[in-house]
Structure formats: C-alpha cells, structure tokens
Motif scaffolding. Structure first.
Motif, short mmCIF file in Angstrom:
data_model
loop_
_atom_site.label_atom_id
_atom_site.label_comp_id
_atom_site.label_asym_id
_atom_site.label_seq_id
_atom_site.Cartn_x
_atom_site.Cartn_y
_atom_site.Cartn_z
N SER A 122 -9.97 -14.42 3.27
CA SER A 122 -9.51 -14.02 1.94
C SER A 122 -10.47 -14.41 0.82
N THR A 123 -11.49 -15.20 1.12
CA THR A 123 -12.37 -15.60 0.02
C THR A 123 -13.57 -14.69 -0.12
N ALA A 172 -1.09 -12.09 -1.66
CA ALA A 172 -1.43 -10.77 -2.19
C ALA A 172 -1.40 -9.72 -1.11
N SER A 173 -1.70 -10.12 0.12
CA SER A 173 -1.81 -9.11 1.17
C SER A 173 -0.65 -9.12 2.13
N ALA A 175 0.83 -1.20 0.00
CA ALA A 175 0.00 0.00 0.00
C ALA A 175 0.86 1.25 0.00
N ARG A 188 8.10 -3.19 -9.32
CA ARG A 188 7.00 -2.24 -9.50
C ARG A 188 7.49 -0.80 -9.30
N LEU A 221 -0.09 -15.19 -9.05
CA LEU A 221 -1.11 -15.00 -8.01
C LEU A 221 -2.44 -15.63 -8.43
N ASP A 256 -4.87 -13.31 6.25
CA ASP A 256 -4.48 -12.12 5.50
C ASP A 256 -3.05 -11.65 5.76
N GLU A 315 -10.88 -22.62 15.79
CA GLU A 315 -10.30 -21.36 15.38
C GLU A 315 -11.41 -20.53 14.77
N LEU A 337 -4.29 -23.36 6.51
CA LEU A 337 -5.12 -22.18 6.82
C LEU A 337 -4.45 -20.95 6.22
N ILE A 338 -5.22 -20.20 5.42
CA ILE A 338 -4.66 -19.00 4.80
C ILE A 338 -5.27 -17.77 5.46
N GLU A 350 1.33 -11.34 -11.38
CA GLU A 350 -0.11 -11.48 -11.48
C GLU A 350 -0.54 -12.87 -11.89
N LEU A 367 -7.45 -21.43 -3.29
CA LEU A 367 -8.67 -20.85 -2.73
C LEU A 367 -9.94 -21.32 -3.43
N VAL A 385 -4.50 -2.01 -3.19
CA VAL A 385 -3.41 -2.20 -2.26
C VAL A 385 -2.57 -3.44 -2.59
N TYR A 386 -3.25 -4.53 -2.93
CA TYR A 386 -2.49 -5.76 -3.15
C TYR A 386 -1.94 -5.87 -4.57
N PHE A 387 -2.78 -5.53 -5.54
CA PHE A 387 -2.39 -5.80 -6.92
C PHE A 387 -1.95 -4.56 -7.68
N HIS A 397 -1.76 -14.93 2.97
CA HIS A 397 -2.20 -14.66 1.61
C HIS A 397 -1.11 -13.88 0.90
#
Lengths: 345, 550, 352
Positions: free
Chosen positions: B221-222, A166-167, A63, A90, A336, A203, B135, A200-201, A333, A344, B235-237, A164
C-alpha cells in the motif's frame, strides 16, 4: 495470408453468432466481486417470473459503486446489490437510487433500516472484528486478544494483519471501529502504537485472511481482521469434519463494527416493475436463508432460519460500535488521511 | 507531388479515426466529466498538492532506480552475448527475452511462488525447520526486482539487435591499435552502442514510470505510480477530478518522454523493439579461463532469470502428495455450483480468441499507420507529430481508459459497455505502439529505389506494394502480430477493469484463483500460469524462428 | 516527324536549392545519349524525371510526341537500370527478370526470361538469390530485368558506377553491344567520359543544372564549349595566349599551332588549353625551325605510373605545365632540362 484471413473471419463470425440470442426481460444486477449465489435459486426465480437475471460484477464494492455513479445518466444496470453502510452515503448523495418500500421490509429489524426513504434496503449484515488462530495461541501459552486494545501490547507485536481501509471494506470497518472506540483524536494514537507494534497492512481481505493468517494459510500472522461469522465458515469449508472452529472471534462489547449491506434500484431503469421483483427476490426468505452459506453474512430478515453450522459457530458481536453513515460520508477522507499519516507515512 | 497520392491520406485517417473513437473519445469523455468546474485555482491547488508531487517523485525515483538496475544487469550480458559465443547461447537468449512477453500476473505469481508465504523457499523452510520464516516483503524490493526482470529483455533485445550490425573488423582494428578487450568495449563498443542503450533506457524508464500491474500486485500500500494512483483515486476514494488531473499529467509525461526519445537519439527510429540479432562478433573465447568466466556468468544469469519461472512450474506440478498433473486436471473439473464459476478451459479459449482479435485489430489499424509513417506523402509535414500521437496509448492509464469505455459507449448505437469486445479493443490499444514500432523500422528499411524499380517495370503503386514491400516485411509483420497476440494474452491492467465475470481472460482467472483460499486454488493458479507460460514460450519460439529466416 | 524523346525546359529544386535549372534536349529513336557530368550535377534527377519517379517543378517530358506529365512511372514503358541495381532481395534471378512481364502467358514469360538471360550470358544463375551474385553479375541481371519488358526507352543511371575499373571496362562494351543490337533508345548517365564515349551516339555535358554542351563524342571532346568542360575532359594546362593567325597562337614560352580553327581576330587575348597526353619528349637537337609547339623547361616533378610517367615542367617563363608521357624511353631526373613537342590536335582555344 489466406490462412490468417480465414482464422480471423472464423473468429469474427463466432463473435457475432454468440451475440445473436434474443432475451426476454433482462434485469441487470450490478454487484461487487464477492457476490455469490447458487445457480439453482436464481434459475428458479427466473423461470417463475419470466425475468432473466444478468449479474455485472464491477470490481470490489467501492469500484462497483463508483462505476454506477459515473454512468448514472445511462445506467448499466437496473439493480445494485452490495452497498454497505460505509459507502451508502456516497451512493445516496449521488442520487442514483430510487425508493422502493418492499413488503418484506416489515420483517427487518429497525436497527438495520438506515435509510428512512427506503432508497437502500438492507439485505444482510455482519460484524467486523478480530479473528485469531486458536492453535497458535494454545501452542505458545499466550492468551488470545480480548479486545482491540490488546493489539498494542508488546506481547502481540508482529502478530496482527489488517486491511487497508481505502481498498477493503472490512479494513474500513475496522478503522471506523477504532474511531468510534477511541474518538477523533484517540484513534490516531492507537494506530501509531499499532504501527510500532509491527502491524501488517495489506490491500484486501483475501490477501490478509488467505495469504497471511496462520490458521487458514501458510502465513505467520495469528490475528486478522475478519468477520464474526468467519469461524463458522472455517467449520463449513473444512475438508475433515470438525466440531470446533480452529479460529476464534473477538466479539466482546465495543470491539466490532457492524457492516450492513444494502440493495437498491438504480434511477433511470426502464424496467422498474421487474427491478422491484428482483429486490423482493433478494429479500424473500429462500434467498435470505441462502445468504449465510453463500456470503457468510447474517440475513436481514428476522424470520430467516439460520443453517445449523451458522447458528452454532457464527457470532454476533455484543454492542457493536456505530458510526452514522452521514458522519462517515462527511469525514471519510479526513479520517483516511489521518489514518495514513499515522499508520503508513 | 507524386502522382495519385491522395489515397495515401486514408492510411493515417483510418488508424487516426480508430484511435479517435476508441482512445481519444473515451479519455476525453472522462476528462470532460471529471474536470467540470476545475478552474485555474483548482488546478493550482492540484499542481502544488503533495498527492501529485509525492506520486511523481516516487514514480521518478522508482523508475530511475529500476532503469539503473536494469542497465547494470542487462548491459554486461548483452555485451558478452554480442562478443562471444557461449554454450547454450540460444537458450540464454530465450530465457532473457521471455520475461518481456510474460503477463504481469505470471511474474507476480512467479515471485510469490518463490518468496510468498506458500512459496518455494518457505516450503523448503517448512520442510527443514518446521515453519515459514518470512512473509512476502511487499514494497520497493519486489517491485524493482520485477521491473528488472521484465525490462532486462528490452535492453538485451534492443542492444544486441542494434549491435549485431557492428562488424568484427571495427573491434579487431581497435585491438590492433593496442587496446585490451575491456578497453575495446569501453572505448569502441560502448560509444557505438550508445544510441541503442539510450533508446532502451528511455523505453525502460517509460515502462517503469507507468507500471501498473507490478506495483499493484507487489508494491503493497505504500508504493505508487501515476497509474496506480489513478486507480486508487478512482476506485478507493472516488476522486474523479484528481484521477483525471493525474491522467492529464501522465499524458504530458508520456509526450515528454516520446519527444526526448526522438530528440536525443535521432536514429532511434531505426531501432526496432524486436529485431533479429546476428551471431557473435568474436566467436568462442580463446583461453580456458575466459571460457570458464563467461560460462559462469551465463549460468548466474540463467539461474536468476529462470528461478521465478521454474518456481511456477514446480508449484504447478508439485502437489501435497508428490509430483503430478493434479492441478491441471482440476482445471477441467467443474466442482462449483456457484453462479459465477467459469470453467478454466473457457478462460483459456476466450483468452486465445481475444488475443486473435486484438492482433487482428492491431493489423487493421497499426499496419496502415506504419505504412503511412514509413512513406508519407511529400506534402505532409506532420509525420513526427502523427507518430507521437500514435504512440500515446503507451501512456494511457488502463483505469481511465476502462472508465472512458463505460462512460462513452453508453448511448444506444454504440452501447458496447457490457460487450466483451471491449477487451480485445483495449488490448489492441495497449499493443498498438509495440506493433507500430516493430513494423515501422522494417518498412522504413526498404530502400525507395526498390519501389521505384518496381514502378519502372510497370507495376502500379498498389501492385508494387503487394509484390515488393509486403514480401520484404512479411517476417516483421508476422513478428509484430505474434507480439500483439502475446501482449493481449498477458494483458492485466486494462482487463481487470473491463472484464466481466463471465468472460475472464487467463490472467484474470489466475488473479482470481490466487486470491482464493486453499491449496487447490493456489495450485490451479499455478497450473494456469504454467499454461500461459507455455503459450508465451511457444509464441516466442515461433518469433525467434521468424527472426532467423530474415 | 518529331523526335522520340523531348525534354523541354525542365527545372527542379530540392528544398530551395536548384538541381536542374533549365534542361532541354531531344533524342531520336534508336539513339543512345550519354549524360555526362560530375557527381551532384543533377544527372540522376534528370533521369528520374524522365522515368516519372520524380516530377519536375517546371517543364515537360514528351515521349513519341505525347506529354508525360500525367503519366505515372509504371505507365510510361520506360525501363531503368539503377545505380546499385536495386534487385529485389526476396526474389531469385529468374523472378527478378520476370518481374516486369505483365500480361504474358507463363510459357511466354519463361521464354522471354530465358532469352534475356542467354543474351546476357547468365543462364546458369537463374535460380540464384541476388545476395549470392557478384557485382558484374548483378549488373547483368539488372540490365536483363529492365530489358525484359521491352521498354521503348531505357534509362541507365551509372550502371557501372559501383564496379571496379577492369570490370567496368569490359562491361561497358558488353552493355553498348546489347543496346545497339536491340536498337534501344537509351539515356545513359555517367561521370566517366571514357565510358560515355564508348557507349554514346551523342554526349550531353550537364553542368550545374544545365546542359553545357551536346554533340557527338568527338566534337564534345575536341571542342569543349567551356573551360569547365575542358577541365572535366582532362585539359589540365590552362594558359593565356594571343591570336597570331587562324591556326597560330603566341604564348609566353613560344608559339603554338592548333588543328582547330581559332575564333577571333589576330591580336585578341584567348585562353589556351593543352591536353596533357599529347606531348612527346624530344632531344634538343631535333629542332623545328620555327620553334612551333616546342616547350623547353625544367623538370620539377615526376611520377612513375607504369605505362606512363606524369611530369611537371616549369617553362622558362615560370609557368608549370603537366603532361603524361610514355614511360619508355625513361624520363630524365628531376632538375634536368627537357624539351617537349605538343601535337597540334591537343591545343584548343577558348574565347575568354
């Protein structure tokens, strides 16, 4: 109504008086939310160079970088701290950094200096790898994982928490590790298996480590993706003095991804000279030697002395996996998307 | 033409200009920069992309399911509350309304405090069987639960406020015509409440469809909504184009819902988001079985809605050594030499300051807007349109707004980017539609003839406004101010993007503590959440008191 | 000297539908004019235009010779009593009455309010909130409030419209008394002609956006200018007739004498209106030699209304006429033949 008016006026006056201070040379450092440094060190630098440092934390690494790129015509800061090798492409492609060859660079290992033009200068690095809860495995007579391959074994079903990609930057690093290890095709199969094995994924790193990892939270996952330096942090922050870390890191060859953090001067800064002083400050030994216990990364400078707890418990991975930043930038990309399909959807 | 109505145009020009500068300009800037080179073919690709349809589809299903569950849960209790007088009626109302003004973070914290890995249930399980068993189940379940928790108050307030106007005589005459109580509810009460139910359902749908904080904090995340996807794309991509295109779609969706709202329930404009509600229609239930049943139902609701809040309190006061104020006193202690440590007390003070400013901004911009919409010059034909425009901030992505601030206010005379004033401005934008919808019905409810009476008694329009209109809407105005204040106090989505580390608000501080390790940080987060809960409850009680004075 | 109030060529339409087509009248100082008309005839609109709340599409209002077009409502010194009184709910009675008192000292203002309340006989209500008042009390407060600033002209829009009949009958005299005692110039709008006649010096009948007739209450009632006005005043029986002489008419069922001179030549066809309340039942024997104003017929319907009985009589020629006759002595049963004598005053002709 009069009372309200008074309150509002008081507040407004407060607002404006708070902004009345006149600064000397202010260098703004844009950084991510995990940046940390001791007040003392910063104050010392400020008094010696007549520069006031202002830190602008702009969210997590991604970010913050995005904001820097978006505002490149009117930069919000002079220096950017904390682009890592998975994001540097980037930043470099966007042309927001200008070269500066700091004299301290000669003391930094060639393997860390990824940008030959010195637009981004390495400040610290660490290896992203699996961490595990020693006690948990001991109490169940189960061997801790030896490599990331093990995570797909039935015995390790439902034990692992990852981030994750991406985050979270360690999440991305771990994904890159699997891509490097299993190849363009193999990593998809690996993640499918992981998914079947109830990975377990979550953030972010904080959630995973402080929310689900059994060694450092009340969570019930004894394996987590973290840094090879994390066991040292466990020892350092322990309330009761301990000699052995409660966690272990899987640092065997080919199981970790080396994350390198960079600092760079933002193009368009009107305070170039002051910005250079600030970059030198980040690469200077006092700051470098403070990095381990502030941010739990290894300093980039080879001659920086490591604190005891770090020297004893923080590890560097053997033969970390490598993916070039050019390749990351070109494929991020696609990777990902394929990852999301496998893990997912 | 009424005499001297030219100045009336100022009333919409001022808030209009405010919105243009603080809202339209930033968003248009983001669009302009991000949509460069987005030609027809590119738009076609976007409009047929799975990203868009997956997001819209999931958002739609999620919002529909949430709305449905909300209605299912809210309607029975609303009707019981309307019809019968039950012991603890007032408390139930407070409990059911409180969630609406609770900050997302506190709700998320409350849910985690209940079910999280360090939550109350797991703590009990640890005590009983030695280890935690579950959890936190990120995903649909907690998101929908949180949405229901939030929005039941909307349905409850709107329906009971609207239904309070129904007289007992209508229902009694239906009873005389030979209907059972259930029949009366189905054939008389329900049809009479329909506009309010419909209006509330649309508002709930809009809230859930544009949900940000809840989905981000509890969804895992889903889960995704347009707002969350815009955040992720940004923010992520770093797909600014997708983010901007998604936000265009989001605006269209908001406009559509606002339009539907006006179209399908014509008298919706008289339904206030928060209005005072009268006493019960039928009084105390007559049979003891009926009483027992109603009391039982109310207790179930009270437990359902009280538990997450109670969990926060329990977690805030129960330390590892027993009950105490340890976490609260820890808020006062500065035990860090880190550069970015901000004393929690500062966060509280700053939050209050920001909330005052946000409420003041709402007043300066929202009040003229409401005044204008309530009494537009006779020659003005675009009232509906202007109203729709004023409601647009409801459908703004905080992320796009935050980015817009950064991109727009960058050139010298308006370089506010690092000013903390952007926080109250963004809060005021979020609260603006709510403010408007609270004041507007009150203003519209003033009979024209009162203003005319004032004029024939020699009061100039301004003088008459001061002596007639203002006193008549004073309570609604205060209520709207407090509401904006509380919205600002709990705002999370926009703040997380704009707030700078040295000026965290309460919710941001809670969020930060929640994502740091150790019992002490968790306890501090809960203690701050308890403070925020206390502040909102206090504000809310004042609101209720005002409601009663009306 | 020009009249106190002049209304000149007022036109007003709402969304293309004309409410006032062309209204002209004038009013002298101290005069009370009643504007009478059925609901929806535009009388409230006219009043609001005079008050300055509404502006006309065309035409002008002059008060004391001055054109009011550019004078906003609050500068006109025109008081108004609204239909539902429009009391300010956030103020008590005293504050309501004091609302229009500008530029007076506190004492003077209090004094004036006390006077007004006394005059209306509602001193005891001074501290009441408006929602605690009965309809009649509200009316008095509204009147007191509009009179307190001593307006030069008072407009009353159906001031008794929302009250029940008995209360209305009592208050109408009270209101008229107060207005006369103060020498108020007033325009009073109502749809009830009894109320209008009780209050007014002159009555203007407003019909479909125009003043159809204006004059003293007696003239307007005795000689309604149109059939519509006649019907509005309760002339239910409309028949055709021929002029025989200045005061004699020929109808299907016999001859009719009228008190008011007939306009027209003998032999002309005219419309004849007979008021229903001017007939008495007579025995057959008491005959008038010329059979003037005698009606004989079959009683086809009869409704007992206490002091009166409403009867419908079918004449020999087949026409049905309605009359209100005293209930005492009692009326014969339906089907019987009855004889009626009509007072010449209740017979009015209309040039068709």
């Amino acid at each position: 109504m009069n009372r309200w008016l008074t309150i509002v006026l008081t507040i407004l006056l407060g607002v404006f008086s708070a902004h009345a201070d006149t600064p000397k040379t202010v260098v703004t450092v844009m950084t991510h939310s995990s940046f940390s440094m001791s007040k003392e060190l910063v104050a010392d630098f400020e008094s010696r160079h007549g520069i006031t440092l202002r830190f602008l934390k702009a969210g997590d690494a991604g970010a913050a970088l995005n904001q820097a790129i978006l505002s490149k015509d009117h930069p919000m800061a002079d220096v950017f701290f904390g682009v890592d090798n998975s994001l540097m492409g980037r930043g470099l492609d966007a042309g927001i950094f200008i070269p500066y060859e700091s004299p301290h660079l000669s003391d930094v290992s060639e393997s860390l200096r990824l940008d030959p033009l010195h637009r981004l200068l390495p400040v610290d690095y660490g290896d992203v790898c699996l961490n595990y809860d020693r006690k948990w495995f001991l109490s169940r007579n189960l061997a801790p994982p030896r490599s990331i391959d093990d995570l797909t074994l039935p015995a390790y079903a439902g034990l692992c928490v990852v981030q994750h990609p991406a985050s979270s930057s360690p999440g991305m690093a771990f994904l890159l590790a699997t891509i490097s290890r299993y190849g363009e095709q193999g990593f998809v199969d690996y993640w499918k298996k992981l998914r079947q094995n109830q990975v377990l994924i979550v953030d972010g790193w904080k959630e995973a480590y402080w929310g689900n990892f059994s060694a450092s939270s009340k969570g019930n996952r004894p394996i987590v993706v973290s840094y090879a330096t994390s066991p040292a942090a466990e020892v350092h922050f322990s309330k009761t003095p301990i000699t052995e870390p409660p966690t272990g890191a899987v640092t065997s060859a080919g199981n970790a991804f080396r994350q390198i953090e960079f600092v760079g001067i933002l193009a368009g800064t009107p305070r170039l000279e002051a910005a250079k002083r600030v970059v030198d400050f980040f690469l200077d030994l006092p700051f470098q030697e403070a990095i381990p216990l502030q941010m739990f990364m290894f300093p980039a400078r080879a001659s920086a002395k490591l604190p005891d707890v770090f020297a004893k418990h923080a590890a560097l991975a053997e033969k970390p996996l490598i993916v070039s930043w050019e390749a990351i930038e070109a494929n991020r990309e696609g990777w990902l998307n394929r990852w999301a399909d496998a893990a997912l959807r | 033409m009424k005499p001297s109505e030219g100045w009336l145009h100022l009333l919409w020009i001022v808030p209009g200009a405010g919105l243009l500068f603080w809202f339209a300009l930033p968003i248009l800037t983001v669009w302009r920069i991000s949509l460069q080179g987005a030609d027809g073919a590119q738009w076609m690709r976007f409009l047929t992309s799975s990203l868009l349809w997956h997001t819209l589809g999931q958002g739609f299903v999620q919002a529909s399911v949430s709305t449905l569950f909300t209605l299912t849960i809210a309607l029975p209790i609303s009707i019981i509350w309307l019809l019968y007088d039950v012991t603890g009626r007032k408390w139930l109302q407070v409990l059911l309304t409180l969630p609406f003004v609770l900050p997302t973070v506190v709700v998320a914290a409350g849910f985690r405090a209940l079910w999280g890995s360090e939550g109350l249930l797991n703590r009990l399980l640890v005590e009983w069987i030695g280890f935690p068993t579950f959890e936190f189940p990120y995903g649909w379940a907690p998101v929908i639960l949180a949405h229901v928790f939030y929005n039941v108050s909307v349905v409850f307030r709107v329906v009971t406020g609207y239904g309070g106007r129904i007289g007992a005589d209508v229902l009694e005459s239906a009873c005389c015509l030979g209907h059972s109580p259930l029949g009366v509810v189905r054939r008389v009460l329900f049809p009479m409440l329909r506009p309010a139910i419909f209006s509330a359902a649309l508002v709930v749908f809009l809230f859930c469809f544009g949900s940000f904080g809840v989905v981000l904090l509890l969804g895992g995340s889903t889960m995704t909504t347009l707002d969350v996807e815009i955040y992720r794309q940004t923010v992520y991509f770093f797909h600014m184009r997708s983010a901007a295109q998604l936000s265009v779609v989001q605006f269209c969706c908001t406009l559509l819902v606002v339009f539907l709202h006006r179209r399908l329930s014509p008298d919706a404009s008289s339904i206030a988001l928060f209005q005072s509600s009268a006493g019960s229609i039928l009084g105390r239930p007559r049979t003891s079985r009926g009483r027992a049943f109603l009391t039982g139902t109310c207790v179930v609701y009270a437990i359902g809605f009280g538990l997450p809040l109670a969990a926060i309190l329990v977690q805030a006061f129960r330390t590892s050594t027993g009950w105490g104020f340890d976490y609260f006193s820890a808020l006062l202690a500065n035990d860090s030499d880190a550069l970015f440590f901000v004393e929690p007390v500062d966060a509280v003070i700053r939050s209050l300051q920001i909330a005052c400013l946000a409420a003041a901004f709402c007043l300066t911009f929202g009040f003229p807007a409401a005044q204008f919409l309530a009494d537009p010059p006779s020659s003005f034909r675009m009232t509906t349109f202007v109203h729709g425009v004023f409601l647009l901030p409801l459908g703004a992505s905080p992320v796009i707004l935050g980015l817009g601030f950064i991109l727009t206010f960058a050139v010298h005379p308006i370089d506010f980017r690092s000013s903390w004033l952007l926080i109250p401005v963004s809060h005021a934008l979020v609260a603006f539609p709510v403010f408007l919808q609270t004041v507007l019905p009150a203003l519209r409810g003033i009979p024209d003839v009162l203003k005319q009476a004032a004029a024939t008694l020699g009061s100039s329009p301004w003088h008459g406004w001061l002596r007639v209109q203002l006193p008549l809407i004073r309570n609604s105005l205060t209520a709207a101010l407090i509401l904006s204040f509380m919205i600002s106090l709990g705002e999370f989505g926009a703040t997380i993007f704009i707030a700078r580390p040295h000026v965290p608000t309460l919710p941001i501080a809670i969020y930060r503590y929640l994502s740091q390790p150790g019992e002490m940080n968790y306890g501090r987060a809960m203690a701050m959440a308890a403070i925020l809960l206390g502040l909102t409850t206090f504000g809310f009680t004042v609101l209720e008191r005002i409601g009663k004075q009306r | 000297m020009s009249p106190f109030l002049e209304v000149i060529g007022i036109r007003k339409s709402f969304q293309g539908i004309p409410a006032l087509k062309q209204v002209d009248f004038a009013l002298n100082r101290g005069e009370i004019l009643c504007i009478l008309g059925p609901s929806g005839c535009g009388k409230t609109t006219l009043l609001r235009i005079i008050a300055g709340i509404e502006s006309p599409d065309d035409g002008s209002v002059r008060i004391e010779g001055r054109d009011m077009s550019d004078v906003p409502a609050h500068m006109r010194h025109v008081g108004m009593v609204f239909q539902d009184f429009a009391l300010f709910p956030h103020l008590n009675v005293r504050e309501n009455v004091a609302f229009g008192l500008h530029g007076l000292s506190r004492e003077a203002s209090l004094d004036r309010v006390r006077q007004m309340l006394e005059r209306m006989g509602i001193e005891a209500l001074a501290e009441r909130r408006t929602n605690e008042l009965s309809g009649g009390q509200k009316q008095r407060v509204a009147l007191a409030r509009s009179l307190a600033p001593q307006p030069r002209l008072l407009l009353l829009d159906e001031p008794l419209g929302s009250l029940d009949r008995q209360l209305r009958e009592r208050l109408v005299y009270d209101t008229a008394d107060v207005l006369r005692k103060l020498g108020m110039t007033a325009v009073y709008v109502t749809h009830d002609h009894a109320e209008a006649f009780a209050v007014a010096d002159r009555v203007a009948v407003l019909q479909s956006g125009k003043i159809a007739q204006i004059g003293s209450p007696e003239t307007v009632y005795r000689r309604p200018a149109t059939i519509e006005i006649a019907r509005f005043f309760g002339y239910d029986n409309v028949i055709r007739g021929r002029i025989l002489s200045r005061q004699l008419l020929d109808a299907d069922f016999g001859r009719l004498q009228t008190d008011t001179a007939v306009i027209g030549k003998p032999g002309d066809e005219v419309t004849v209106l007979i008021r229903p309340d001017a007939a008495v039942i007579v025995k057959e024997g008491a005959t008038d030699p010329e059979h003037v104003n005698r009606i004989s017929g079959t009683l086809v319907r009869k409704r007992f209304l206490g002091s009166q009985t409403h009867i419908d009589v079918r004449t020999d020629s087949g026409q049905v006429l309605s009359f209100h006759v005293p209930a005492c002595p009692s009326v014969s049963e339906v089907g019987a033949t009855i004889h009626l004598v009509i007072h010449p005053e209740a017979v009015v002709t209309q040039v068709s």
